[in-house]
Each structure stands twice: as C-alpha cells, then as structure tokens.
Design a protein around this motif. Structure first.
Motif, PDB file in Angstrom:
ATOM      1  N   LYS A 213     -18.273  26.264   6.357  1.00  0.00           N
ATOM      2  CA  LYS A 213     -17.720  24.947   5.999  1.00  0.00           C
ATOM      3  C   LYS A 213     -18.692  24.188   5.087  1.00  0.00           C
ATOM      4  O   LYS A 213     -18.695  22.952   5.063  1.00  0.00           O
ATOM      5  CB  LYS A 213     -17.472  24.138   7.270  1.00  0.00           C
ATOM      6  N   PHE A 214     -19.495  24.918   4.337  1.00  0.00           N
ATOM      7  CA  PHE A 214     -20.567  24.344   3.526  1.00  0.00           C
ATOM      8  C   PHE A 214     -20.085  23.197   2.638  1.00  0.00           C
ATOM      9  O   PHE A 214     -20.746  22.167   2.517  1.00  0.00           O
ATOM     10  CB  PHE A 214     -21.191  25.452   2.672  1.00  0.00           C
ATOM     11  N   SER A 215     -18.914  23.357   2.030  1.00  0.00           N
ATOM     12  CA  SER A 215     -18.423  22.346   1.077  1.00  0.00           C
ATOM     13  C   SER A 215     -18.054  21.034   1.763  1.00  0.00           C
ATOM     14  O   SER A 215     -17.962  19.997   1.107  1.00  0.00           O
ATOM     15  CB  SER A 215     -17.200  22.885   0.319  1.00  0.00           C
ATOM     16  N   ARG A 216     -17.884  21.077   3.089  1.00  0.00           N
ATOM     17  CA  ARG A 216     -17.472  19.862   3.801  1.00  0.00           C
ATOM     18  C   ARG A 216     -18.658  18.971   4.154  1.00  0.00           C
ATOM     19  O   ARG A 216     -18.511  17.746   4.226  1.00  0.00           O
ATOM     20  CB  ARG A 216     -16.701  20.238   5.069  1.00  0.00           C
ATOM     21  N   TRP A 217     -19.833  19.551   4.374  1.00  0.00           N
ATOM     22  CA  TRP A 217     -20.979  18.728   4.782  1.00  0.00           C
ATOM     23  C   TRP A 217     -22.116  18.686   3.769  1.00  0.00           C
ATOM     24  O   TRP A 217     -22.894  17.732   3.759  1.00  0.00           O
ATOM     25  CB  TRP A 217     -21.519  19.183   6.149  1.00  0.00           C
ATOM     26  N   SER A 218     -22.209  19.689   2.900  1.00  0.00           N
ATOM     27  CA  SER A 218     -23.358  19.734   1.986  1.00  0.00           C
ATOM     28  C   SER A 218     -23.435  18.547   1.010  1.00  0.00           C
ATOM     29  O   SER A 218     -24.543  18.147   0.624  1.00  0.00           O
ATOM     30  CB  SER A 218     -23.384  21.056   1.211  1.00  0.00           C
ATOM     31  N   PRO A 219     -22.290  17.940   0.593  1.00  0.00           N
ATOM     32  CA  PRO A 219     -22.414  16.783  -0.297  1.00  0.00           C
ATOM     33  C   PRO A 219     -23.183  15.618   0.332  1.00  0.00           C
ATOM     34  O   PRO A 219     -23.648  14.727  -0.377  1.00  0.00           O
ATOM     35  CB  PRO A 219     -20.952  16.388  -0.568  1.00  0.00           C
ATOM     36  N   TYR A 220     -23.319  15.627   1.662  1.00  0.00           N
ATOM     37  CA  TYR A 220     -24.003  14.534   2.350  1.00  0.00           C
ATOM     38  C   TYR A 220     -25.474  14.855   2.646  1.00  0.00           C
ATOM     39  O   TYR A 220     -26.154  14.076   3.313  1.00  0.00           O
ATOM     40  CB  TYR A 220     -23.282  14.205   3.663  1.00  0.00           C
ATOM     41  N   VAL A 221     -25.943  16.007   2.154  1.00  0.00           N
ATOM     42  CA  VAL A 221     -27.340  16.401   2.361  1.00  0.00           C
ATOM     43  C   VAL A 221     -28.087  16.277   1.041  1.00  0.00           C
ATOM     44  O   VAL A 221     -27.686  16.862   0.030  1.00  0.00           O
ATOM     45  CB  VAL A 221     -27.448  17.843   2.893  1.00  0.00           C
ATOM     46  N   SER A 222     -29.157  15.511   1.065  1.00  0.00           N
ATOM     47  CA  SER A 222     -29.938  15.268  -0.157  1.00  0.00           C
ATOM     48  C   SER A 222     -31.293  15.976  -0.063  1.00  0.00           C
ATOM     49  O   SER A 222     -32.108  15.650   0.797  1.00  0.00           O
ATOM     50  CB  SER A 222     -30.150  13.763  -0.342  1.00  0.00           C
ATOM     51  N   THR A 223     -31.508  16.968  -0.929  1.00  0.00           N
ATOM     52  CA  THR A 223     -32.790  17.680  -0.992  1.00  0.00           C
ATOM     53  C   THR A 223     -33.160  17.895  -2.451  1.00  0.00           C
ATOM     54  O   THR A 223     -32.292  17.962  -3.316  1.00  0.00           O
ATOM     55  CB  THR A 223     -32.705  19.064  -0.317  1.00  0.00           C
ATOM     56  N   ARG A 224     -34.451  18.020  -2.726  1.00  0.00           N
ATOM     57  CA  ARG A 224     -34.858  18.340  -4.096  1.00  0.00           C
ATOM     58  C   ARG A 224     -34.755  19.853  -4.330  1.00  0.00           C
ATOM     59  O   ARG A 224     -34.694  20.311  -5.454  1.00  0.00           O
ATOM     60  CB  ARG A 224     -36.284  17.850  -4.368  1.00  0.00           C
TER      61      ARG A 224
END
Length: 247
Positions: A213-224
């Motif tokens: 379900k990567f596309s559902r939560w990854s937009p809310y994770v901020s990493t360099r």
C-alpha cells in the motif's frame, strides 16, 4: 536449471514456518512454497522438527539457509521476540543439524530479506549504503554497505521521545491506534529522519505487508533519502536465506 544454481531457504516466524527451493540466478522460488504452522510451544527442538519436514518435502539433502526472528550471532540466537524464550542463548546451528541431519546457516529475518532486495529486488545493483526497513509487528532493519551486510542492526529499537520507537511507528501501532495514513506518515517521518541523521543512507527500501500500500502512505513521509517499496514481499526471507547460505 543446474543444481548448483538452486538453494533452499526456510523462513521461521512466530505463526508459520515456510520454505522453498530458490533459483539463485533469477532470485525467484523454484517450486511452490510449503508453509507449516509454527508449533506451540515453539521450542528449538519442535521448530527444528518442522524445518526437517520442509526439507524432506523437497527432498533436500544439502546445506540450506534459515531465517529467524531474533539477533543471530555466529549461529546463536540471542533474543526471542515471537518465539519460545528457550531460544535465547540456543545454538541454532547445532540444534537444527542435530534434529534434521543437515547443515543450516541461520540468519536474522530482516537481514535475509534485506540481502534479497539488494541482490534481486528494489536495491539491485546499488553500490552505496542501503537501509532495508520492514514495517510489521515491529520494525526490522538490514543495513547493506557496498553489497556487504552489517548483521543484526536492530534499528527498529532506537529510543525516540522516551520510548522504543517501534511501539509508535510499526504497522501494528497504526492498526492498534487506528491511525490515518497521514498521522502514521508523520511518525514514520520522525523515525526515518532520525535514522538518516545517524547513518546517511543512499536508499531506503521499505518492506513488510504495508509495502503493498506504499502509494497510500508514502506521500506523508518526508525524507531526504529516496524511499522505495520492497519488490520481493513475502518471499524475500526465503530468497535471502537461500542466497546467504549459498554464498
């Protein structure tokens, strides 16, 4: 396919033990995997008996790889999260060989999955520092630098905000607290940014069931650091165990 390019991997978990032969050229299962429920109590001898059943099912006589959900130091299991406490301090290599009559390389489950992703999956061909992070009941980690594994990193257990942070950021915490993807993403951001400041990885690969379900939560994770989903999913442990034993 020649036998020298086939290994066998077994993935020991708290609820199930699964294994299969692995095509080591392609990084894929060479036969349908067999899963047997983990015996209760899951003592070393009882688990080794099930491992033997899987080996017999595939008529496997050679050395093989075996994952375990614990710190594994030179074949000795030093912790026991989801299995019987009698595993703590057990010589897993000796027990499995004694019960099955075959030699095993026993490795941490996240380490095996991480090596599989580096060799065949989302981090294939990457020469830098790769963190493979598995989000599930807890947070597992594998650190691979220039293709070489740094074993037993246990980075899920870093202390942040006064707690063992996997209790807040693991997928089990999301489910237990019924967090929105956005709220969970904020916790993952806190976790991954802390790890970034310690290790400065070049790539973070996220595994575990939630990677689907990567596309559902990854937009809310901020990493360099670039963050990508694992590709091998539930087969990563089996493939990585077979790979490490073959090497």
């Amino acid at each position: 396919m020649s036998r020298k390019h086939v290994g066998l991997g077994i993935d020991i978990g708290g609820s199930g033990i699964k294994g299969a032969p692995v095509d080591l050229e392609k990084g894929k299962l060479a036969d349908e995997r067999l899963r047997i429920p983990t015996p209760q109590p899951s003592t070393p001898e009882a688990v080794a008996e099930v491992v033997g059943q899987i080996l017999d099912h595939f008529d496997w006589k050679d050395p093989f790889g075996c994952t375990f959900p614990a710190v594994v130091q030179h074949g000795v299991t030093q912790t026991a999260a989801n299995v019987d406490k009698t595993w703590i301090g057990a010589d897993a290599h000796h027990v499995i060989k004694h019960v099955t009559g075959r030699k095993a390389l026993v490795v941490n489950d996240a380490d095996a999955a991480g090596m599989a992703e580096v060799e065949y999956g989302a981090a294939k061909g990457h020469k830098g520092t790769v963190l493979v992070s598995t989000l599930g009941t807890g947070i597992g980690s594998a650190l691979v630098i220039g293709g070489r594994l740094v074993p037993n990193t246990e980075l899920g257990h870093v202390e942040l905000d006064g707690v063992d942070y996997e209790t807040r950021a693991a997928d089990s915490a999301r489910e237990r607290e019924d967090l929105s993807w956005e709220d969970w993403g904020a916790r993952l951001t806190r976790y991954y940014q802390h790890i970034e400041n310690l290790l400065w990885p070049d790539l973070i690969v996220v595994g575990g069931g939630v990677s689907k379900k990567f596309s559902r939560w990854s937009p809310y994770v901020s990493t360099r650091t670039p963050l990508v989903p694992a590709e091998l999913l539930n087969e990563a442990g089996i493939i990585g165990a077979a790979l490490l034993a073959h090497e």
